[in-house]
Design an enzyme around this catalytic site. Structure first.
Site, mmCIF file in Angstrom:
data_model
loop_
_atom_site.group_PDB
_atom_site.id
_atom_site.type_symbol
_atom_site.label_atom_id
_atom_site.label_comp_id
_atom_site.label_asym_id
_atom_site.label_seq_id
_atom_site.Cartn_x
_atom_site.Cartn_y
_atom_site.Cartn_z
ATOM 1 N N ALA A 60 45.676 38.094 44.818
ATOM 2 C CA ALA A 60 46.088 37.019 43.896
ATOM 3 C C ALA A 60 45.240 37.097 42.637
ATOM 4 O O ALA A 60 44.085 37.513 42.683
ATOM 5 C CB ALA A 60 45.912 35.669 44.580
ATOM 6 N N GLY A 101 45.506 39.107 48.786
ATOM 7 C CA GLY A 101 46.966 39.012 48.775
ATOM 8 C C GLY A 101 47.637 40.361 48.667
ATOM 9 O O GLY A 101 48.786 40.523 49.071
ATOM 10 N N GLU A 104 47.875 41.349 52.137
ATOM 11 C CA GLU A 104 48.851 40.437 52.763
ATOM 12 C C GLU A 104 50.277 40.850 52.411
ATOM 13 O O GLU A 104 51.188 40.747 53.232
ATOM 14 C CB GLU A 104 48.570 39.005 52.339
ATOM 15 C CG GLU A 104 47.280 38.468 52.954
ATOM 16 C CD GLU A 104 46.951 37.078 52.466
ATOM 17 O OE1 GLU A 104 46.785 36.902 51.246
ATOM 18 O OE2 GLU A 104 46.866 36.154 53.294
ATOM 19 N N GLU A 124 38.589 37.225 50.878
ATOM 20 C CA GLU A 124 38.655 35.820 50.481
ATOM 21 C C GLU A 124 37.385 35.037 50.823
ATOM 22 O O GLU A 124 36.972 34.161 50.092
ATOM 23 C CB GLU A 124 39.872 35.144 51.090
ATOM 24 C CG GLU A 124 41.197 35.560 50.459
ATOM 25 C CD GLU A 124 41.758 36.855 51.018
ATOM 26 O OE1 GLU A 124 41.042 37.590 51.725
ATOM 27 O OE2 GLU A 124 42.938 37.140 50.739
HETATM 28 N N1 T1G Z 1 42.218 38.508 39.986
HETATM 29 C C1 T1G Z 1 41.995 38.547 38.646
HETATM 30 N N2 T1G Z 1 41.263 39.505 38.022
HETATM 31 C C2 T1G Z 1 40.737 40.464 38.801
HETATM 32 C C3 T1G Z 1 40.904 40.491 40.202
HETATM 33 C C4 T1G Z 1 41.687 39.452 40.792
HETATM 34 N N3 T1G Z 1 41.923 39.419 42.108
HETATM 35 N N4 T1G Z 1 40.226 41.575 40.674
HETATM 36 C C5 T1G Z 1 39.664 42.177 39.612
HETATM 37 N N5 T1G Z 1 39.966 41.521 38.490
HETATM 38 C C6 T1G Z 1 39.551 41.876 37.120
HETATM 39 C C7 T1G Z 1 38.032 41.829 36.966
HETATM 40 O O1 T1G Z 1 37.595 40.500 36.707
HETATM 41 C C8 T1G Z 1 37.848 42.752 35.771
HETATM 42 O O2 T1G Z 1 38.260 42.014 34.627
HETATM 43 C C9 T1G Z 1 38.914 43.826 35.982
HETATM 44 O O3 T1G Z 1 39.887 43.243 36.883
HETATM 45 C C10 T1G Z 1 38.351 45.069 36.630
HETATM 46 O O4 T1G Z 1 37.659 44.613 37.787
HETATM 47 C C11 T1G Z 1 46.232 34.804 48.382
HETATM 48 C C12 T1G Z 1 43.813 33.939 47.675
HETATM 49 C C13 T1G Z 1 39.598 45.416 42.775
HETATM 50 C C14 T1G Z 1 37.564 46.443 43.802
HETATM 51 O O5 T1G Z 1 38.665 39.402 45.853
HETATM 52 O O6 T1G Z 1 36.914 43.450 44.289
HETATM 53 O O7 T1G Z 1 44.100 37.337 47.038
HETATM 54 O O8 T1G Z 1 36.007 41.956 33.468
HETATM 55 O O9 T1G Z 1 35.391 45.327 36.967
HETATM 56 O O10 T1G Z 1 34.740 47.699 39.692
HETATM 57 O O11 T1G Z 1 44.943 35.301 50.282
HETATM 58 O O12 T1G Z 1 37.773 44.037 40.975
HETATM 59 O O13 T1G Z 1 37.696 43.720 32.886
HETATM 60 O O14 T1G Z 1 38.130 41.290 32.287
HETATM 61 O O15 T1G Z 1 35.749 44.603 39.369
HETATM 62 O O16 T1G Z 1 37.003 48.949 39.627
HETATM 63 C C15 T1G Z 1 41.188 38.569 46.547
HETATM 64 C C16 T1G Z 1 38.430 41.184 43.694
HETATM 65 C C17 T1G Z 1 41.691 37.579 45.548
HETATM 66 C C18 T1G Z 1 39.401 41.406 44.844
HETATM 67 C C19 T1G Z 1 38.050 46.742 41.366
HETATM 68 N N6 T1G Z 1 40.876 39.812 45.904
HETATM 69 N N7 T1G Z 1 38.324 42.375 42.869
HETATM 70 O O17 T1G Z 1 36.683 46.924 41.069
HETATM 71 O O18 T1G Z 1 36.757 46.776 38.530
HETATM 72 S S1 T1G Z 1 42.056 36.022 46.301
HETATM 73 C C20 T1G Z 1 39.598 40.101 45.559
HETATM 74 C C21 T1G Z 1 37.498 43.402 43.243
HETATM 75 C C22 T1G Z 1 43.452 36.340 47.199
HETATM 76 C C23 T1G Z 1 45.100 35.633 48.899
HETATM 77 C C24 T1G Z 1 43.814 35.328 48.237
HETATM 78 C C25 T1G Z 1 37.351 44.506 42.238
HETATM 79 C C26 T1G Z 1 38.162 45.775 42.575
HETATM 80 P P1 T1G Z 1 37.479 42.258 33.217
HETATM 81 P P2 T1G Z 1 36.273 45.295 38.168
HETATM 82 P P3 T1G Z 1 36.245 47.693 39.717
#
Ligand code: T1G
Length: 684
Positions: A60, A101, A104, A124
């Site tokens: 998400a 997500g 998921e 999460e």
């Molecule tokens: N949402 C929005 N922006 C995101 C994002 C996300 N989920 N993941 C990364 N970004 C942005 C990040 O802020 C950065 O932005 C750019 O992408 C590159 O990220 C419904 C509720 C995927 C392993 O927790 O672990 O799904 O600074 O610098 O080192 O059940 O990003 O360039 O403006 O980290 O190559 C769950 C979080 C969400 C994954 C890539 N997902 N992301 O790492 O790049 S909640 C996460 C990461 C959810 C559901 C629930 C890492 C990455 P900017 P980066 P990277």
């Protein structure tokens, strides 16, 4: 967006929302639109969902959390329901990451093909949440409750390889996941409906409840402070219910967590870490290439830094001035890799490849091979200046010269060279191959290119770099000293070390300040205090309890006694009458009538001391951003991540109460105390 193309009757829907296919409203709507089109097209027999080689989907879009767009249809659950109920088979082709997500979405597909190097997970919990789109209900049905719980409770991704026998994937390929998924979709289409669905599997209630009850009893103190851990178990318990009931229960639990302080703090930390890795606009420059790192000093820090650089694939030259010290350093590195291989955490061939890139020398001339030289010798200014004089004589022009000093003046060190513009501080935290934090200290003459190189190297080492000005204690130690000083005031005011430590671990710190002092050794601070004694202002409130402990040879755990006693050299600490006498005498000398402080007051005073120092650091320009302070405290000093950091904590408090409490603390501290203006700190 999601583009679709038809290959031999199989529609491939490609998620294309750079950089990581986070599923904001626009992408969710496009996926549903493409699904509808594929469903309506008679030429389409099956469907593949694919992403990019970087990301299937990172889940998400949490920048939408707390905004109307997050709940704007199609919400993620609607997308997943359309996939799961599609009358044509939908197969996920997973490459890059499938997280939250994103995974998921794959779980709702009728089958999953993973590329071996793909990384999948439900992180999460690291955001103070639980999976909110069926992850807690589908994953246990596919891989079993225990494996599903382990993945969700850790929040850490696994490689597809690690999960290849888990039942999560129908196929695993080294390459060509989309083609393999298309072939599988064609197979499923040929076999005809009903197509396999995780939701159609049932879990027996008794083992589910037995497992959940067992895990609930195992929650540790810090997990109990974080609501998501208990909520996850509640959601897993609901997986024994009919699927739709479990899904509803999961949704209730997820929505209840979204607005919690912990969830907001953890999202804030995620973004603060990314911000801290970026230099301010006026300092941005192209980094120099770094392939070979020379580490000077093969002690604990030097060998830890060498390991971090080897793990990152760099060539490392370890230089010492003394042969036996060099041998000890090499053995430290070798023992580290032996341990990793023995523990099954690193394949032997990978460990061998790392060590093959390590060379050791006593010959300073070899520094000419290095693109980056990191000094990690004894924390004494004259020693470091002598070392930098020799570095200057041997390092090639353009090499970046870094000092690992934890509080000495980087400009005074740079002045020992003819190239101060190439000198920067790289303050690692011990153990340097484990701790993520690196303070990048900007000297007066350090060029933006050198700073950019330091930040880039920190990223290669998979560290969390934070830029700091060249002021005493930089950011972390400056804040920590203020925090510890306030805790020492509280000893004089009426509490014992264990009461302070217990209050702060009760807030979520990994350890309290006095237990930390005993662990690291009181003599470090004692030496610093003695060096400052001549210039200390006698009018300032000074707590000499630590000095008295050291004068009695109580240097901490290593001497069997410090703020605590360690009978029989054991790890367990006990309070000690000698210490209490020293403390009571200190109170009496100050004319203080001791009074008990409740844990909440201990916590608040300690946090206020941090907040005040953070405000001063931002006002002085030592910290480029307020949120950088929070990254430092969480990554380097055990501040509970789910509280966001001292700045985030302050932003949750009543401003007027903060100001009046800080005024009281400043008055109690007496002469020299500076009460900061919190304005710049509290504006987001
Ligand atoms: N949402 C929005 N922006 C995101 C994002 C996300 N989920 N993941 C990364 N970004 C942005 C990040 O802020 C950065 O932005 C750019 O992408 C590159 O990220 C419904 C509720 C995927 C392993 O927790 O672990 O799904 O600074 O610098 O080192 O059940 O990003 O360039 O403006 O980290 O190559 C769950 C979080 C969400 C994954 C890539 N997902 N992301 O790492 O790049 S909640 C996460 C990461 C959810 C559901 C629930 C890492 C990455 P900017 P980066 P990277």
């Amino acid at each position: 967006m999601a583009a679709s193309d038809l290959q031999d009757g199989i529609a491939v829907i490609t998620l294309d929302q750079p950089p990581v296919n986070s599923m904001g409203h626009a992408l969710r709507a496009r996926i549903v639109q493409q699904l509808d089109a594929a469903q309506a097209d008679p030429a389409v027999r099956g469907i593949v969902l694919a992403g990019s080689d970087k990301a299937f989907s990172a889940g998400a879009d949490f920048t939408e959390f707390g905004t109307p767009r997050q709940l704007q249809e199609p919400i993620l659950r609607t997308v997943l329901e359309r996939v799961e109920t599609c009358p044509k088979p939908v197969v996920a082709a997973i490459d890059g990451v499938a997280l939250g997500g994103g995974l998921e979405l794959a779980l709702a597909c009728h089958a999953r093909v993973a590329q071996a190097g793909a990384r999948v997970g439900l992180p999460e919990i690291t955001l103070g949440l639980i999976p909110g789109s069926g992850g807690t209900q589908r994953l246990p049905r596919l891989i079993g409750l225990a494996a599903a719980h382990a993945l969700m409770a850790s929040g850490q991704p696994r490689t597809a390889q690690q999960l290849q026998d888990s039942g999560l994937f129908d196929r695993m390929v080294d390459d060509g996941a989309v083609a393999a998924a298309a072939a599988l979709a064609a197979q499923l289409a040929k076999a005809g409906p009903p197509f396999p669905r995780a939701r159609d599997r049932m879990l027996d209630a008794a083992p589910v409840h037995a497992f959940v009850d067992g895990q609930r009893a195992r929650l540790d103190a810090r997990q109990k402070l974080q609501p998501a851990h208990a909520a996850l178990l509640d959601a897993l318990a609901a997986s024994a219910l009919p699927f739709d009931h479990g899904l509803q229960r999961e949704r209730e639990l997820f929505l209840a967590l979204l607005p919690t302080t912990a969830a907001r703090a953890l999202r804030y930390q995620f973004q603060a870490e990314r911000a801290s890795a970026k230099l301010p606009a006026e300092l941005q420059a192209a980094p120099r290439a770094v392939r070979c790192v020379a580490v000077i000093g093969a002690g604990t820090m030097g060998s830890g830094i060498a390991i971090a650089a080897l793990d990152a694939g760099l060539r490392v030259l370890l230089l010492e001035q003394d042969g036996s010290a060099l041998e000890r350093g090499l053995e430290r590195v070798a023992a580290h890799y032996r341990g990793r291989v023995t523990a099954g955490k690193l394949p032997a061939k990978v460990a061998a490849a790392h060590e093959a890139r390590l060379s050791a020398t006593l010959d300073w001339a070899r520094l000419a091979e290095a693109d980056l030289v990191i000094e990690a010798v004894f924390e004494d200014l004259s020693v470091k200046q002598a070392v930098f004089g020799r570095i200057d004589a041997h390092a090639r022009p353009g090499a970046v010269l870094a000092t690992n000093t934890s509080y000495l003046d980087v400009d005074a060190i740079a002045a020992a060279t003819a190239r101060p513009q190439d000198v920067v501080g790289l303050h690692f935290f011990s153990p340097a191959n484990v701790m993520k934090l690196v303070e990048v200290v900007r000297g007066a003459r350090t060029t933006p290119e050198v700073l950019a190189t330091a930040m880039a190297v920190a990223a290669v080492l998979e560290k969390r770099p934070v830029l700091t000005g060249n002021a005493f204690g930089f950011i972390g130690n400056r804040i920590y000293n203020a925090y510890r000083r306030q805790c020492e005031f509280m000893l004089e005011d009426g509490v014992w070390p264990e009461q302070v430590d217990d209050a702060l671990t009760g807030f979520g710190f990994a350890m309290g300040p006095f237990a930390v002092a005993d662990l690291s050794g009181l003599d470090i601070a004692w030496r610093m205090r003695k060096s400052q004694a001549a210039t200390r202002d006698p009018r300032e409130r000074y707590v000499d309890i630590l000095d008295q402990l050291c004068e009695q040879g109580r240097l901490g755990r290593k001497t069997g006694a410090g703020y605590y006693a360690y009978p029989g050299g054991k790890q367990t600490r006990t309070s000690d009458a000698t210490v209490r006498e020293i403390i009571e005498r200190a109170s009496a000398r100050c004319g203080i009538v001791r009074r008990a402080l409740p844990p909440a007051e201990i916590q608040r005073r300690a946090l206020l001391a941090m907040v005040n120092e953070a405000a001063l650091l931002v006002a002085e320009g030592v910290a480029a951003r307020a949120s950088d302070v929070d990254v430092v405290l969480v990554q380097g000093y055990g501040f509970p991540r789910w509280e966001g950091g001292p700045v985030f904590w302050a932003r949750q408090q009543d401003r007027a109460e903060l100001d009046s409490d800080l005024q009281r603390l400043a008055e109690a501290a007496g002469h020299g105390a500076v009460r900061a203006d919190l304005g710049p700190l509290l504006c987001d």
